[in-house]
Design an enzyme around this catalytic site. Sequence first.
Site, PDB file in Angstrom:
ATOM      1  N   GLY A  13      50.582  44.930  46.141  1.00  0.00           N
ATOM      2  CA  GLY A  13      50.470  44.659  47.573  1.00  0.00           C
ATOM      3  C   GLY A  13      50.901  45.797  48.494  1.00  0.00           C
ATOM      4  O   GLY A  13      51.220  45.556  49.664  1.00  0.00           O
ATOM      5  N   ASN A  15      48.921  48.120  49.666  1.00  0.00           N
ATOM      6  CA  ASN A  15      47.890  48.224  50.713  1.00  0.00           C
ATOM      7  C   ASN A  15      48.050  47.099  51.729  1.00  0.00           C
ATOM      8  O   ASN A  15      47.868  47.309  52.925  1.00  0.00           O
ATOM      9  CB  ASN A  15      46.486  48.208  50.109  1.00  0.00           C
ATOM     10  N   LEU A  85      41.733  41.275  41.863  1.00  0.00           N
ATOM     11  CA  LEU A  85      41.123  41.626  40.581  1.00  0.00           C
ATOM     12  C   LEU A  85      39.951  40.746  40.168  1.00  0.00           C
ATOM     13  O   LEU A  85      39.441  40.878  39.063  1.00  0.00           O
ATOM     14  CB  LEU A  85      42.204  41.618  39.484  1.00  0.00           C
ATOM     15  N   LEU A  87      36.049  38.746  41.112  1.00  0.00           N
ATOM     16  CA  LEU A  87      34.891  38.748  41.998  1.00  0.00           C
ATOM     17  C   LEU A  87      35.123  37.680  43.066  1.00  0.00           C
ATOM     18  O   LEU A  87      35.714  36.627  42.791  1.00  0.00           O
ATOM     19  CB  LEU A  87      33.622  38.405  41.213  1.00  0.00           C
ATOM     20  N   ASN A 102      36.567  46.192  50.558  1.00  0.00           N
ATOM     21  CA  ASN A 102      37.426  46.464  49.400  1.00  0.00           C
ATOM     22  C   ASN A 102      37.831  47.925  49.455  1.00  0.00           C
ATOM     23  O   ASN A 102      37.102  48.752  50.008  1.00  0.00           O
ATOM     24  CB  ASN A 102      36.682  46.188  48.091  1.00  0.00           C
ATOM     25  N   HIS A 104      38.891  51.106  46.925  1.00  0.00           N
ATOM     26  CA  HIS A 104      38.802  51.511  45.519  1.00  0.00           C
ATOM     27  C   HIS A 104      39.409  52.910  45.386  1.00  0.00           C
ATOM     28  O   HIS A 104      39.112  53.794  46.193  1.00  0.00           O
ATOM     29  CB  HIS A 104      37.333  51.516  45.082  1.00  0.00           C
ATOM     30  N   ASP A 145      32.311  46.676  42.984  1.00  0.00           N
ATOM     31  CA  ASP A 145      32.277  48.045  43.538  1.00  0.00           C
ATOM     32  C   ASP A 145      30.888  48.542  43.930  1.00  0.00           C
ATOM     33  O   ASP A 145      30.622  49.737  43.888  1.00  0.00           O
ATOM     34  CB  ASP A 145      32.883  49.045  42.526  1.00  0.00           C
TER      35      ASP A 145
HETATM   36  C1  GRF Z   1      44.790  50.110  44.817  1.00  0.00           C
HETATM   37  O1  GRF Z   1      44.759  51.297  44.083  1.00  0.00           O
HETATM   38  C2  GRF Z   1      43.421  49.744  45.317  1.00  0.00           C
HETATM   39  O2  GRF Z   1      42.628  50.852  45.559  1.00  0.00           O
HETATM   40  C3  GRF Z   1      42.847  48.954  44.183  1.00  0.00           C
HETATM   41  O3  GRF Z   1      43.925  48.246  43.637  1.00  0.00           O
HETATM   42  C4  GRF Z   1      45.144  48.921  43.930  1.00  0.00           C
HETATM   43  C5  GRF Z   1      46.011  47.928  44.639  1.00  0.00           C
HETATM   44  O4  GRF Z   1      47.305  48.420  44.883  1.00  0.00           O
HETATM   45  N1  GRF Z   1      41.763  48.114  44.607  1.00  0.00           N
HETATM   46  P1  GRF Z   1      48.275  47.599  45.809  1.00  0.00           P
HETATM   47  O5  GRF Z   1      48.370  46.195  45.214  1.00  0.00           O
HETATM   48  O6  GRF Z   1      47.721  47.591  47.181  1.00  0.00           O
HETATM   49  O7  GRF Z   1      49.599  48.303  45.727  1.00  0.00           O
END
Ligand code: GRF
Length: 225
Positions: A13, A15, A85, A87, A102, A104, A145
Amino acid sequence: MSVAFAAFASGSGTNLEALLEREERGAAYRIALLVVDRECAAEGRMQRKGRITARIDFGAAGAGRGLARLLSEHGVRGILLAGFLRLVPSEVCRAFDGRILNIHPALLPAFGGKGMYGRHVHVAALASGAKISGVTVHLVNERYDEGRIIAQWPVPVLASDTPDSLAARVLEVEHLLYPAAADALARSLECGDARPPAFRWPDGFSETDGALGQAIEGAFDGGEG
Ligand code: GRF
């Protein structure tokens, strides 16, 4: 008035935290709800801020319909996947077509698709000999993706990199790029724009004076890849 978004997460979490911090400083969006598919650190981060979370059993019959209803009860107009993680159920993809983002940790379409998440992405980037990796924010559809790309930023791959060091450098950029892209989506929804959100750097940003520009320049300084 800010645009209500839901975030979906399954992991640490960071992000989500960056999105919430940006919201606290003033953004065109607000995260009205966090949806998780399991117990995870993202859930704790949201709850510590006294915000609403919902843990959903995505395997249960009718989960997609139930989730679509929950999102509508919270007035959600867009969705930000932040380390989610699974769909997204097809009912939700259809209801939010063009309004799900999303992030990536690579430059799609390279190093994406099923099984390409977390450390696997960076292991694959290093194994390929790629000299540049980076971050992609894209629209989400029913495949992993594959949706239209909204924003990207390159990150150099250094000869000395391990999957963890590359992941850490990429993650710094993610935390700057995702809130800016989320803001772009919220602004385009606010003005009823049906086209894909046109990403632009925040006001006052330039490659040399913005925090993002500095982070990128710092990453490229001394690049040996
Ligand atoms: C990040 O690297 C994001 O790009 C990918 O999953 C990871 C999530 O990290 N989709 P966090 O849970 O936000 O720390």
